[in-house]
Design an enzyme around this catalytic site. Structure first.
Site, PDB file in Angstrom:
ATOM      1  N   LYS A 146       0.803  -1.234   0.000  1.00 56.48           N
ATOM      2  CA  LYS A 146       0.000   0.000   0.000  1.00 56.48           C
ATOM      3  C   LYS A 146       0.836   1.285   0.000  1.00 56.48           C
ATOM      4  O   LYS A 146       0.428   2.272  -0.577  1.00 56.48           O
ATOM      5  CB  LYS A 146      -0.934   0.026   1.216  1.00 56.48           C
ATOM      6  CG  LYS A 146      -2.123  -0.899   1.104  1.00 56.48           C
ATOM      7  CD  LYS A 146      -3.021  -0.704   2.317  1.00 56.48           C
ATOM      8  CE  LYS A 146      -4.225  -1.584   2.285  1.00 56.48           C
ATOM      9  NZ  LYS A 146      -5.144  -1.296   3.393  1.00 56.48           N
TER      10      LYS A 146
ATOM     11  N   ASP B 246      -9.983   3.257   2.457  1.00 59.51           N
ATOM     12  CA  ASP B 246     -10.116   2.614   3.783  1.00 59.51           C
ATOM     13  C   ASP B 246     -10.831   3.524   4.788  1.00 59.51           C
ATOM     14  O   ASP B 246     -11.734   3.085   5.503  1.00 59.51           O
ATOM     15  CB  ASP B 246      -8.740   2.235   4.342  1.00 59.51           C
ATOM     16  CG  ASP B 246      -8.193   0.958   3.727  1.00 59.51           C
ATOM     17  OD1 ASP B 246      -8.989   0.139   3.234  1.00 59.51           O
ATOM     18  OD2 ASP B 246      -6.959   0.777   3.745  1.00 59.51           O
TER      19      ASP B 246
ATOM     20  N   GLY C 248     -14.387  -5.921  11.419  1.00 57.35           N
ATOM     21  CA  GLY C 248     -13.709  -5.376  10.243  1.00 57.35           C
ATOM     22  C   GLY C 248     -14.368  -5.676   8.912  1.00 57.35           C
ATOM     23  O   GLY C 248     -13.980  -5.106   7.892  1.00 57.35           O
TER      24      GLY C 248
ATOM     25  N   THR D 217     -10.852  -3.467  13.419  1.00 58.12           N
ATOM     26  CA  THR D 217     -10.687  -3.516  11.961  1.00 58.12           C
ATOM     27  C   THR D 217     -10.350  -4.931  11.479  1.00 58.12           C
ATOM     28  O   THR D 217     -10.404  -5.208  10.285  1.00 58.12           O
ATOM     29  CB  THR D 217      -9.574  -2.549  11.482  1.00 58.12           C
ATOM     30  OG1 THR D 217      -8.341  -2.928  12.080  1.00 58.12           O
ATOM     31  CG2 THR D 217      -9.904  -1.105  11.819  1.00 58.12           C
TER      32      THR D 217
END
Ligand code: NAP
Length: 294
Positions: A76, A112, A257, A234
């Site tokens: 990421k 996110d 999550g 999460t």
């Protein structure tokens, strides 16, 4: 003679997730179920990309004409270096989880935090003015803390094992376009206990409690929390972590999550297709995939 539907997808109808490892990702099931439910001729695959191959894999999005991809652990942050443009929010979070291919130009976004906020909204949890504690200071925590700030959370406290990383995040939040003031506390400290005892929302953004270490928890004493606190984990493997189990037994509202997973995926559709993905279909498919491969 009956006409057969072409099995060729053609360019610009293929998507996927890049990660390492990625075989257990619920994203292909989630997106492919949504394409089927909406009668869309598109396909979403899982691409296992070891870190040294990331640059070539990103170039492959252009070469092969993929419509877009999601990006997951461990790419990421690193992926940003290979994109033509990174959206301001993703830049502030410091991570990209969604890429769109616009005629060979690759643009990175981060859904996110947006997905996280939508998952609170669907449970009727108002963020504005609510005191929040974020456990962790890594990628997920950065997205969560930034969006809590943007949504007007009251007091915001970051509790992390490495104080320096929490301080780095707090400094970034203070420099954000809409600056957010966050306090930093060490786990188990007096400051941490004080913040937790007044928290309206606690969000676990550490892997503590995640399979296979399901007996770990980022919070030894949920008894510290107010009776009306919302506890959000999460983690989605397992669906109910030790933290959520203990919070539920105390009568607190709990959210796992999967909600964030589904909403970040549905938000990625906004960039790929110009509309939000079908959340209910995606949730059912993600839950089925997680049950199959817990
Ligand atoms: P990351 O960038 O590696 O950050 C991990 C954080 O957890 C860091 O703050 C780290 O503290 C802390 N941590 C790790 N091991 C710890 C331990 N043994 N004891 C105490 N603290 C520890 O990871 P991430 O990408 O933020 O992911 C974190 C979690 O978020 C994962 O469980 C992931 O499943 C979840 N997540 C869920 C979604 C979703 O859609 N539901 C999306 C993204 C992430 P230090 O700074 O001290 O190392």
């Amino acid at each position: 003679m009956t006409q057969r539907r072409s099995t060729s997808l053609g360019p610009g109808r293929m998507l996927g997730i890049l990660g390492h490892p990625v075989a257990h990702s619920a994203s292909p099931a989630m997106h492919n179920a949504a394409f089927a439910a909406q009668g869309m001729h598109a396909l979403y695959g899982a691409f296992d990309v070891p870190p040294p191959q990331l640059e070539k894999a990103i170039a492959g999005i252009r070469t092969l004409g993929l419509l877009g991809v999601n990006v997951t652990i461990p790419h990421k942050e690193a992926v940003m270096a290979y994109l033509d443009e990174v959206a301001p929010t993703a830049r502030q979070v410091g991570a990209v989880n969604t890429i769109v291919n616009r005629g060979g130009r690759l643009i990175g976004y981060n859904t996110d935090g947006w997905g996280f906020l939508l998952s609170l909204e669907e449970r009727g949890v108002r963020v504005a003015g609510r005191s929040a504690v974020v456990l962790g200071a890594g990628g997920a925590a950065r997205a969560v803390a930034l969006h809590l700030g943007m949504a007007g959370a009251g007091r915001l406290t970051i509790i992390n094992r490495s104080r320096s990383r929490a301080e780095f995040l707090a400094a970034d939040l203070a420099r954000a376009k809409n600056p957010v003031r966050a306090e930093v506390a060490d786990p188990g400290s007096e400051e941490a206990r004080a913040a937790l005892s007044q928290a309206g929302l606690v969000v676990n953004c550490t892997p503590l409690g995640m399979d296979p270490d399901t007996e770990s928890t980022p919070l030894e004493d949920v008894g510290l929390l107010p009776a009306d606190a919302v506890v959000y984990d999460t983690i989605y493997r397992p669906l109910e972590t030790r933290l959520l189990r203990e919070a539920r037994r105390r009568g607190l509202i709990t959210i796992n999550g999967v909600a964030m997973l589904v909403h970040q995926g549905a938000c990625a559709w906004e960039y790929w297709f110009g509309r939000r993905g079908p959340v209910d279909v995606m949730r059912a498919a993600a839950l089925a995939a997680l049950e199959e491969r817990p």
